[in-house]
Design an enzyme around this catalytic site. Structure first.
Site: not given
Length: 271
Positions: A176, A210, A212-215
């Site tokens: 990402k 942003t 928690g975007t990866g989760c």
């Protein structure tokens, strides 16, 4: 009783509700998948950051895993925060024999506040124990740099890192770009099992919200895989889902606020 699609998240806790297990379960729900969970660690956190982390006893984690396996029909599973080498090894050992469907590994390492969510001693365990089991792994650029030991500043270097991570055993790799690379677009690289490279683009949003975007992104991939979609379809949906969640952000807390987990519903309904 088992006709509903079911998924599992093995992750840490977020009392602030925007990341970790809470973000995963919210995302599963929004994607019409019944979510189950196994808690690995208890970070003390809110939108302003993480102040402490407590890992759960190994027996408690193992008993949670056994309990889920004993009662639910899991069609896909994701791992988030694992924190220690011991927890990572335990989870990997269990997943080798559990019939939980495809595994999505979100190699959570650092919180937005800079607090470590994966101990340095656990990185090798992730590489040796977990990645060989992964159907999809979703590192951001800094996480990919840790996994590969290389600096990533270009799209070509993202591809090289993805291929190196694939050599560690992961079948499909998403690196990402997000806010870690420059440009008007947020560009993610998807390296498929057959070696094909796909690029996913989203407009870069100027926001601090942003958390928690990866989760959320990896949870959406997990939900789509649980429903039987291909990797490309799952990742494409997840990219659109997190793009909407960031664009239609929430004003919650006093730090890096959470994304809006129900925003994609508006997109699908043309609202």
């Amino acid at each position: 009783m088992n006709g509903t699609t079911q998924a599992l998240t093995i992750a840490g806790f977020d009392g602030g509700g925007g990341a970790g297990m809470q973000a995963d379960l919210k995302t599963f729900q929004e994607r019409f998948v019944f979510g189950t969970s196994v808690l690995t660690a208890l970070p003390i956190q809110n939108t302003k950051g993480v102040t402490n982390v407590f890992d759960l006893p190994m027996d408690a984690i193992e008993e949670q895993l056994v309990s889920i396996k004993d009662d639910f029909r899991i069609s896909a599973v994701k791992t988030g925060m694992l924190f220690t080498a011991e927890i990572t090894a335990l989870v990997a050992e269990f997943l080798r024999t559990a019939d939980f469907g495809p595994l999505v590994v979100d190699p959570v390492m650092i919180a937005k506040s800079g607090h470590a969510l994966l101990k340095d001693s656990a990185v090798q365990a992730v590489k040796e124990e977990l990645l060989p089991l992964a159907y999809v792994v979703t590192p951001n650029v800094p996480e990919a740099e840790v996994l590969t030991g290389r600096t990533i500043t270009t799209k070509e270097e993202m591809i090289k890192a993805g291929r190196e991570i694939q050599q560690m055993g992961a079948k499909n790799v998403v690196v990402k770009g997000g806010h870690h690379l420059e440009g008007i677009n947020s560009e993610d690289m998807l390296l498929l099992e057959n070696g094909q490279v796909e690029w996913l683009f989203g407009k870069r949003i100027d926001t601090k919200n942003t958390h928690g975007t990866g989760c959320t992104f990896s949870a959406c991939i997990t939900a789509e895989l649980a429903k039987g979609y291909s990797v490309f379809e799952a990742v494409t949906t997840a990219k659109a889902y997190i793009q909407a969640a960031i664009e239609d952000g929430l004003s919650v807390g006093n730090g890096n606020g959470p994304t809006n987990h129900w925003a994609y519903r508006k997109v699908e309904n043309n609202e």
